[in-house]
Design a protein around this motif. Structure first.
Motif, PDB file in Angstrom:
ATOM      1  N   SER A   9      37.654 -27.614   7.002  1.00 11.00           N
ATOM      2  CA  SER A   9      36.658 -28.616   6.632  1.00 11.00           C
ATOM      3  C   SER A   9      35.501 -27.917   5.927  1.00 11.00           C
ATOM      4  O   SER A   9      35.186 -26.759   6.234  1.00 11.00           O
ATOM      5  N   THR A  10      34.896 -28.604   4.980  1.00 11.39           N
ATOM      6  CA  THR A  10      33.874 -27.980   4.145  1.00 11.39           C
ATOM      7  C   THR A  10      32.590 -28.803   4.112  1.00 11.39           C
ATOM      8  O   THR A  10      32.602 -30.020   4.326  1.00 11.39           O
ATOM      9  N   ASP A  11      31.512 -28.123   3.825  1.00 15.93           N
ATOM     10  CA  ASP A  11      30.215 -28.749   3.619  1.00 15.93           C
ATOM     11  C   ASP A  11      29.557 -28.082   2.425  1.00 15.93           C
ATOM     12  O   ASP A  11      29.665 -26.852   2.268  1.00 15.93           O
ATOM     13  N   TYR A  12      28.875 -28.892   1.637  1.00 17.69           N
ATOM     14  CA  TYR A  12      28.222 -28.375   0.435  1.00 17.69           C
ATOM     15  C   TYR A  12      26.786 -28.861   0.363  1.00 17.69           C
ATOM     16  O   TYR A  12      26.468 -29.974   0.773  1.00 17.69           O
ATOM     17  N   ALA A  13      25.959 -28.026  -0.220  1.00 19.16           N
ATOM     18  CA  ALA A  13      24.623 -28.473  -0.566  1.00 19.16           C
ATOM     19  C   ALA A  13      24.749 -29.540  -1.647  1.00 19.16           C
ATOM     20  O   ALA A  13      25.632 -29.472  -2.509  1.00 19.16           O
ATOM     21  N   ASP A  14      23.860 -30.513  -1.603  1.00 16.75           N
ATOM     22  CA  ASP A  14      23.922 -31.596  -2.593  1.00 16.75           C
ATOM     23  C   ASP A  14      23.864 -31.060  -4.021  1.00 16.75           C
ATOM     24  O   ASP A  14      24.499 -31.612  -4.921  1.00 16.75           O
ATOM     25  N   SER A  15      23.126 -30.001  -4.212  1.00 15.56           N
ATOM     26  CA  SER A  15      22.911 -29.477  -5.557  1.00 15.56           C
ATOM     27  C   SER A  15      24.169 -28.868  -6.181  1.00 15.56           C
ATOM     28  O   SER A  15      24.203 -28.658  -7.393  1.00 15.56           O
ATOM     29  N   VAL A  16      25.178 -28.587  -5.368  1.00 16.01           N
ATOM     30  CA  VAL A  16      26.390 -27.947  -5.907  1.00 16.01           C
ATOM     31  C   VAL A  16      27.633 -28.813  -5.764  1.00 16.01           C
ATOM     32  O   VAL A  16      28.711 -28.438  -6.243  1.00 16.01           O
ATOM     33  N   LYS A  17      27.499 -29.961  -5.121  1.00 11.95           N
ATOM     34  CA  LYS A  17      28.656 -30.843  -4.940  1.00 11.95           C
ATOM     35  C   LYS A  17      29.264 -31.226  -6.285  1.00 11.95           C
ATOM     36  O   LYS A  17      28.554 -31.575  -7.223  1.00 11.95           O
ATOM     37  N   GLY A  18      30.575 -31.137  -6.359  1.00 10.93           N
ATOM     38  CA  GLY A  18      31.272 -31.461  -7.585  1.00 10.93           C
ATOM     39  C   GLY A  18      31.361 -30.311  -8.567  1.00 10.93           C
ATOM     40  O   GLY A  18      32.101 -30.385  -9.556  1.00 10.93           O
ATOM     41  N   ARG A  19      30.634 -29.236  -8.314  1.00 11.90           N
ATOM     42  CA  ARG A  19      30.662 -28.068  -9.222  1.00 11.90           C
ATOM     43  C   ARG A  19      31.236 -26.833  -8.541  1.00 11.90           C
ATOM     44  O   ARG A  19      31.893 -26.022  -9.182  1.00 11.90           O
ATOM     45  N   PHE A  20      30.946 -26.676  -7.255  1.00  9.16           N
ATOM     46  CA  PHE A  20      31.390 -25.499  -6.507  1.00  9.16           C
ATOM     47  C   PHE A  20      32.495 -25.898  -5.535  1.00  9.16           C
ATOM     48  O   PHE A  20      32.488 -27.007  -4.987  1.00  9.16           O
ATOM     49  N   THR A  21      33.416 -24.965  -5.308  1.00  6.52           N
ATOM     50  CA  THR A  21      34.489 -25.175  -4.344  1.00  6.52           C
ATOM     51  C   THR A  21      34.638 -23.938  -3.477  1.00  6.52           C
ATOM     52  O   THR A  21      34.810 -22.832  -3.998  1.00  6.52           O
ATOM     53  N   ILE A  22      34.577 -24.148  -2.173  1.00  4.50           N
ATOM     54  CA  ILE A  22      34.771 -23.045  -1.241  1.00  4.50           C
ATOM     55  C   ILE A  22      36.190 -23.117  -0.681  1.00  4.50           C
ATOM     56  O   ILE A  22      36.718 -24.211  -0.449  1.00  4.50           O
ATOM     57  N   SER A  23      36.795 -21.954  -0.480  1.00 10.36           N
ATOM     58  CA  SER A  23      38.135 -21.902   0.081  1.00 10.36           C
ATOM     59  C   SER A  23      38.285 -20.603   0.861  1.00 10.36           C
ATOM     60  O   SER A  23      37.449 -19.703   0.744  1.00 10.36           O
ATOM     61  N   ARG A  24      39.343 -20.528   1.635  1.00 14.58           N
ATOM     62  CA  ARG A  24      39.558 -19.313   2.425  1.00 14.58           C
ATOM     63  C   ARG A  24      41.041 -18.975   2.449  1.00 14.58           C
ATOM     64  O   ARG A  24      41.897 -19.852   2.335  1.00 14.58           O
ATOM     65  N   ASP A  25      41.316 -17.701   2.594  1.00 13.58           N
ATOM     66  CA  ASP A  25      42.682 -17.204   2.725  1.00 13.58           C
ATOM     67  C   ASP A  25      42.710 -16.366   3.997  1.00 13.58           C
ATOM     68  O   ASP A  25      42.254 -15.210   3.992  1.00 13.58           O
ATOM     69  N   ASN A  26      43.219 -16.940   5.064  1.00 16.23           N
ATOM     70  CA  ASN A  26      43.203 -16.239   6.350  1.00 16.23           C
ATOM     71  C   ASN A  26      44.107 -15.001   6.330  1.00 16.23           C
ATOM     72  O   ASN A  26      43.855 -14.039   7.050  1.00 16.23           O
ATOM     73  N   ALA A  27      45.140 -15.023   5.508  1.00 17.57           N
ATOM     74  CA  ALA A  27      46.031 -13.859   5.434  1.00 17.57           C
ATOM     75  C   ALA A  27      45.316 -12.660   4.826  1.00 17.57           C
ATOM     76  O   ALA A  27      45.658 -11.503   5.122  1.00 17.57           O
ATOM     77  N   LYS A  28      44.316 -12.930   3.978  1.00 18.15           N
ATOM     78  CA  LYS A  28      43.566 -11.845   3.337  1.00 18.15           C
ATOM     79  C   LYS A  28      42.172 -11.687   3.931  1.00 18.15           C
ATOM     80  O   LYS A  28      41.385 -10.875   3.434  1.00 18.15           O
ATOM     81  N   ASN A  29      41.857 -12.466   4.957  1.00 21.93           N
ATOM     82  CA  ASN A  29      40.509 -12.410   5.553  1.00 21.93           C
ATOM     83  C   ASN A  29      39.428 -12.561   4.496  1.00 21.93           C
ATOM     84  O   ASN A  29      38.419 -11.836   4.502  1.00 21.93           O
ATOM     85  N   THR A  30      39.636 -13.483   3.584  1.00 26.40           N
ATOM     86  CA  THR A  30      38.740 -13.604   2.442  1.00 26.40           C
ATOM     87  C   THR A  30      38.326 -15.063   2.244  1.00 26.40           C
ATOM     88  O   THR A  30      39.149 -15.979   2.390  1.00 26.40           O
ATOM     89  N   VAL A  31      37.065 -15.242   1.898  1.00 23.26           N
ATOM     90  CA  VAL A  31      36.551 -16.548   1.524  1.00 23.26           C
ATOM     91  C   VAL A  31      36.101 -16.485   0.073  1.00 23.26           C
ATOM     92  O   VAL A  31      35.609 -15.443  -0.385  1.00 23.26           O
ATOM     93  N   TYR A  32      36.292 -17.577  -0.630  1.00 30.04           N
ATOM     94  CA  TYR A  32      35.983 -17.643  -2.049  1.00 30.04           C
ATOM     95  C   TYR A  32      34.985 -18.756  -2.337  1.00 30.04           C
ATOM     96  O   TYR A  32      34.924 -19.757  -1.619  1.00 30.04           O
TER      97      TYR A  32
END
Length: 113
Positions: free
Chosen positions: A55-78
């Motif tokens: 589940s994700t949450d975004y600041a209003d100022s970046v909604k629709g422009r930024f996307t957060i994601s994660r890869d648990n196999a690589k221990n990495t968030v993007y």
């Protein structure tokens, strides 16, 4: 937990960048992770967060422009940042919360007009 963030740089308005943050140590799969940013002379503010259930949450100022994601196999968030604006210019900090709060070293994003 140690966090290594990268991907910042200089980009023109309207351009894109992708930040990544690799975590070492334990608890990545249960961690709530995300990105904060701090512009010169301003406080550090949340940009985007992602929980262990994706589940994700975004600041209003970046909604629709930024996307957060994660890869648990690589221990990495993007953080994919599109349609960048000069007001997005800041130091971006990776955030990790599991059995404590941890911060990455910060990566500078500069958006020119």
């Amino acid at each position: 937990v140690q966090l290594q963030a990268c991907g910042g740089g200089l980009v023109q308005a309207g351009g894109s960048l992708r930040l990544s943050c690799a975590a070492s140590g334990s608890f990545f799969s249960i961690a709530r992770m995300g990105w904060y940013r701090q512009a010169p002379g301003k406080q550090r503010d949340v940009v985007a967060l992602i929980s262990s259930d994706d589940s994700t949450d975004y600041a209003d100022s970046v909604k629709g422009r930024f996307t957060i994601s994660r890869d648990n196999a690589k221990n990495t968030v993007y953080l994919q940042m599109n349609s960048l604006k000069p007001e997005d210019t800041a130091v971006y900090y990776c955030y990790f919360y599991a059995r404590g709060i941890f911060w990455g070293q910060g990566t500078l994003v500069t958006v020119s007009s």
